[in-house]
Design an enzyme around this catalytic site. Sequence first.
Site, PDB file in Angstrom:
ATOM      1  N   GLU A 321     -18.436 -11.647  -9.967  1.00 39.99           N
ATOM      2  CA  GLU A 321     -19.399 -11.673  -8.858  1.00 39.99           C
ATOM      3  C   GLU A 321     -18.854 -12.434  -7.652  1.00 39.99           C
ATOM      4  OE1 GLU A 321     -22.966 -13.208 -10.739  1.00 39.99           O
ATOM      5  OE2 GLU A 321     -23.524 -11.233 -11.481  1.00 39.99           O
ATOM      6  N   ASP A 400     -27.112  -9.030 -18.827  1.00 43.27           N
ATOM      7  CA  ASP A 400     -27.356 -10.290 -18.121  1.00 43.27           C
ATOM      8  C   ASP A 400     -28.712 -10.872 -18.482  1.00 43.27           C
ATOM      9  OD1 ASP A 400     -27.074 -12.417 -16.454  1.00 43.27           O
ATOM     10  OD2 ASP A 400     -27.410 -11.310 -14.594  1.00 43.27           O
ATOM     11  N   GLU A 428     -34.877 -16.450 -15.690  1.00 42.22           N
ATOM     12  CA  GLU A 428     -34.526 -15.551 -14.586  1.00 42.22           C
ATOM     13  C   GLU A 428     -35.175 -14.178 -14.719  1.00 42.22           C
ATOM     14  OE1 GLU A 428     -30.323 -15.066 -14.056  1.00 42.22           O
ATOM     15  OE2 GLU A 428     -30.563 -13.606 -12.436  1.00 42.22           O
TER      16      GLU A 428
END
Lengths: 712, 712
Positions: A321, A400, A428
Amino acid sequence: MSGPTTSPHPTPTPVHPAWLPDATIAPLGTGHALLLTARDETAADPVLATVETELRRAARAHGGRLSTRTDGEPGPDVRLVLATTAVHPQPLPGDAAATEHAWHALVRRVLADPGTLPPESFRLVRDAGVTVVAASSGTGLLHGLHHVARDAAARPGRAAEDTAVTDEVRSPAQAVRMLDHWDNVDVHDVMGQVERGYAGGSLFFADGALRDDLGRAEEYARLLGSIGINRVGLNNVNVHAREARLLTEGLPDVVRLAAVFRPHGIRVHLSVSFAAPMTVGGLPTADPLDPGVQRWWADVTAHVYRAVPDFGGYVVKADSEGQPGPFAYGRDHADGANLLARALAPFGGTVFWRAFVYDHHQDWRDRSTDRARAAHDHFAPLDGRFDENVVLQVKHGPLDFQTREAVSPVIAAMPRTRLAVELQVTQEYTGQQRHACYLAPWWREILDLRPWGEGPTVADVAIGDGPGGRPGALVAVSNVGDDPFWTGHPLAQANLYAFGRLAWDPTLAPEAVLDEWVGLTFGADPDVRAGVHAILDDSWRTYESYTAPLGVGFMVTPGSHYGPSVDGYEYSPWGTYHFADRDGIGVDRTRATGTGYTGQYPAPWRDVYEDLATCPDELLLFFHHVPWGHVLHSGSTVVQHVYDTHFAGVERVEEMVGTWAALAGRVPEDVHARVSERLDEQLRSAREWRDQLTTYVFRKCGVPDARGRRIY
Amino acid sequence: MSGPTTSPHPTPTPVHPAWLPDATIAPLGTGHALLLTARDETAADPVLATVETELRRAARAHGGRLSTRTDGEPGPDVRLVLATTAVHPQPLPGDAAATEHAWHALVRRVLADPGTLPPESFRLVRDAGVTVVAASSGTGLLHGLHHVARDAAARPGRAAEDTAVTDEVRSPAQAVRMLDHWDNVDVHDVMGQVERGYAGGSLFFADGALRDDLGRAEEYARLLGSIGINRVGLNNVNVHAREARLLTEGLPDVVRLAAVFRPHGIRVHLSVSFAAPMTVGGLPTADPLDPGVQRWWADVTAHVYRAVPDFGGYVVKADSEGQPGPFAYGRDHADGANLLARALAPFGGTVFWRAFVYDHHQDWRDRSTDRARAAHDHFAPLDGRFDENVVLQVKHGPLDFQTREAVSPVIAAMPRTRLAVELQVTQEYTGQQRHACYLAPWWREILDLRPWGEGPTVADVAIGDGPGGRPGALVAVSNVGDDPFWTGHPLAQANLYAFGRLAWDPTLAPEAVLDEWVGLTFGADPDVRAGVHAILDDSWRTYESYTAPLGVGFMVTPGSHYGPSVDGYEYSPWGTYHFADRDGIGVDRTRATGTGYTGQYPAPWRDVYEDLATCPDELLLFFHHVPWGHVLHSGSTVVQHVYDTHFAGVERVEEMVGTWAALAGRVPEDVHARVSERLDEQLRSAREWRDQLTTYVFRKCGVPDARGRRIY
């Protein structure tokens, strides 16, 4: 910790005590306790001072008494003894007195032959109303101390004068139990101060610097120590310019933070940038095979250890990323990780090297590229090439931290590598601490999975009981911030607690851990206990039921990852698609017709997942693209399953709201108000998920709800 | 203007001259020009100094000569005379000389009977090789001066010594020609310094304050003056805390900016917050009927006029997207607007009150609420209640500056109200100055629409030739910033130019305006002229062809509004939906079965739009929800239309790229490079639009492309 102050970083409101309110430590403070250490031992072992502080706090709060080595003859009424093994063969206080008290004999017996007690273990002996905790270090004693408190809270009917005889040694199953903070020093434009943080600012940093007042961090270290966490990563794995310099100019900050955690048996780690030799060191390259780069890391690391002798090591997110990494120099991740490992080795340090490497500039048009394959493709061929002080840190799933995804095939693919399994305590993708979502049942499923069908579990691999026998770690991303309730949603404290407890003992049942947590946090009220269980026990499955269905994942708002956006990532470069069309939905990851991802698993999973007849419903759309009318093992069709689960999920949230409302007056008012507010938002959000998902699916497939409910 | 400097706000690079390079003003500077003003007139009319400056600049650049009233006998070779009507009956220079030159006679003839010349008009007379421009003010002369330059550039074959005889009076059709800046003083967290700005920072503000160096703003004022803009709104209609104080503490900034624009015939306006009596004034209310509030506005406004005697007035966005307004006090928008109008009236000021009022917390589940209806619902009932110095500023369409939408029905609904039609020069929804999109053809369609089928056009309503005969305005949101090319995309300068020209003369053809702009900006090279026409003439339709189809609008990335996200706003609270499902797409706004929006139009449009048989293809999905297989007037189905237009649109962008590449070496290198870079991005983005739209539609409806092209 509370009240107004004139400090430049005032603590705004009183802070919730989490699972360590004074009531919890009553078992340590109602009678006469004795702390026995050897001469000079305290200076070398700062955790012993913490043990003493805890005992004094308990005695002060509950009217008990604490004696120590220097207090002379303690008398006959000692009921709790914490002793280091180094005390033997020194004389015990009161040895010279005429009478040998009951506790004398018991302590002498335990210390004379304590058994093998590694530093973090403790031996617990109860006999004739006396409890003795023995350990070879302060850390072991601290764990024993909290065990005694926890044990009493878990059995509210049983008093301290219980006369049952016990003698047991308790040790952590997992040697490395780590929490990673994704805290930034500077507030990041997009991600804020804590990346994926949902509980306010950082406990460590404020206004672009280390906080002057580290009182909250100290309380936090106490909480972590009480559940057995022994490593903390201090800063975000996405290392920005300011944070890269914690290695050098910022080192005094690391020294201060290490001093905060050390008394609780916790070593600190830094996330570092692979490009630091260039950005911090001014070198022309960060090539891991360049001798100048190797020298730079060796020098910098030696400098760190001079300042922090028990420094844990580094955490690295490389080539991921946008973070720099060895690929820029045509090197692989073993080259990269070993570079840092060799700098750390002379000092006993470890590098945690993250396996979260994939192409985040993927073309959505290209269905053959599969982000789920990436970590295995990159890392499995490197098995055997990593130094012994490298731990490869693998996210539990190949994508993820989704609410539901398959277990990463990397975990079964690298017997000659130390592996850490990484979980995400911060919510998240699981409601961002606005939704109640108790994650231990999810972690339980992950840790219990047997990658080879039979034999070792995922937890065993992390422990070091996998095929390669190499000890790894259990790591998680923390969910705390400077919020007065630590975690935004007060009930999200249970996730932090459960992570620590499962890391210590992965055989614990989620309901039992929750029971411990409720008892410690809220006390013995059976209605509160029942209510919190009713809300949390199934809350992860409830959350799953009203969000992305059948393991397909994502469908969240891009960027924030909160709330539904079914097509939000569908045409993005992030590699997370569901491929819904008017005929069907799901990602074909089979070997037969898809991306071949199922082939990354050993048998039996490579075949279980490959075959529609055996693939579990909850992962169906993770592995297969199927028609909307495909019939699940449950007997329902995919489309009807979406309708049913989404309506049911909202109904369960409505029940949660009612359950909590009934606890008004039985839990502290501020906790009740905060949880109520979060539940209202959860209900609003769950309805939004329901309506968007059902509408989206209906508009795509045109199949009406068999039960005729409202779809828009 | 160029080169390095040590100023605190250095101008970073040389600035592109836009449509006023020195070559453009050659017609003013190659021969002998004479500027004739009356004694003492210059002191009272600062625009006269600008006229003189322009003529001197031209003479200096092109080797000509300028004489003025004080220079004595100019001699016989004067070829260009600019004279104010106040000169007559004063003697002309050289009157006393023996010979009467040709220009003497001509000037005397013109000034003896100049006709009616309002301040912004000019009379242009050419005879025997002499050109005379006469006007009653500096502004009129300035317009005449630029007309002469433009006219010469438009006819590159024709020299200044042209001997044709002409005598004409030119006046602006539209009295108020205004550009609104959405500039913030402080950089806004989300919107940046210029809201919806795509050309860098503000020309006015930097680092939270007015710029010390207003050189760029002065150049900008010169550009605007040259195309006849006569009002500028200085700050964002979303008024934040800092900007609300431009009225009070910030007034010295307004004084400086007014001094920048005044010499170019431009009056400045401020956007104000309706809540200013509270937030700035400290009053307990902002209720428009409260005498204290009325007094506060009167006092503040008087204070503004003492500092800026030619201040234009206020711009107000009230009760819109979170801005405060009269609704909070149970008052309507007439109450709100008249409050400010009465404060401005004593000084000749005007309030521009925006009609962009709608519910931005709409529930996507509710298909009966229609954002398109909102402005008419709110404002039409108030017709006749607004004071005469209120101008109701109406966005051209009922939604929000889409690439294609219907014309706002408010424009036909309020004959007793002064109406401004608001356009958007900044390309928020039309490619954000990364796509070449010449907007004049779109504006042309809007301005030419006849709301009553026959009779006045939209432009006529704005001019004051509508049924109520009340003069309104043409207003647009500016597209400039501190970018060296002013507008990011150099070809986007054409939009700014075209807005000014169409505001002056709404009968101009877009191709003719573009031709003027190309000639002024790039000179006479016929290949450049042809190339720029090839790129821009149809660029708006090209942009439309690869973005949201058939008037359905939006389908853009939420927040940024750049790039495709078909469902981006589909489940949002913003009221902008397309309702695509497996069977069809579009918004039913009919009276028969939809929201009833068509009923807000007078005949014939209420029926034309209502009926599928007569609704224009390009607005089909704006008014109707139809099956994917619905056959358009064009003969194509909706789905095939989507495929065909999207593939064709990308092909046209590919041609644009080739056309521009062929102009290398024929336009300045920096312009060529910047446009090339933007065209590359346009091509990338157009392909993304094509692929997402065609894939989305195919996945929904399952109808294959009749021509078998690649859909994902």
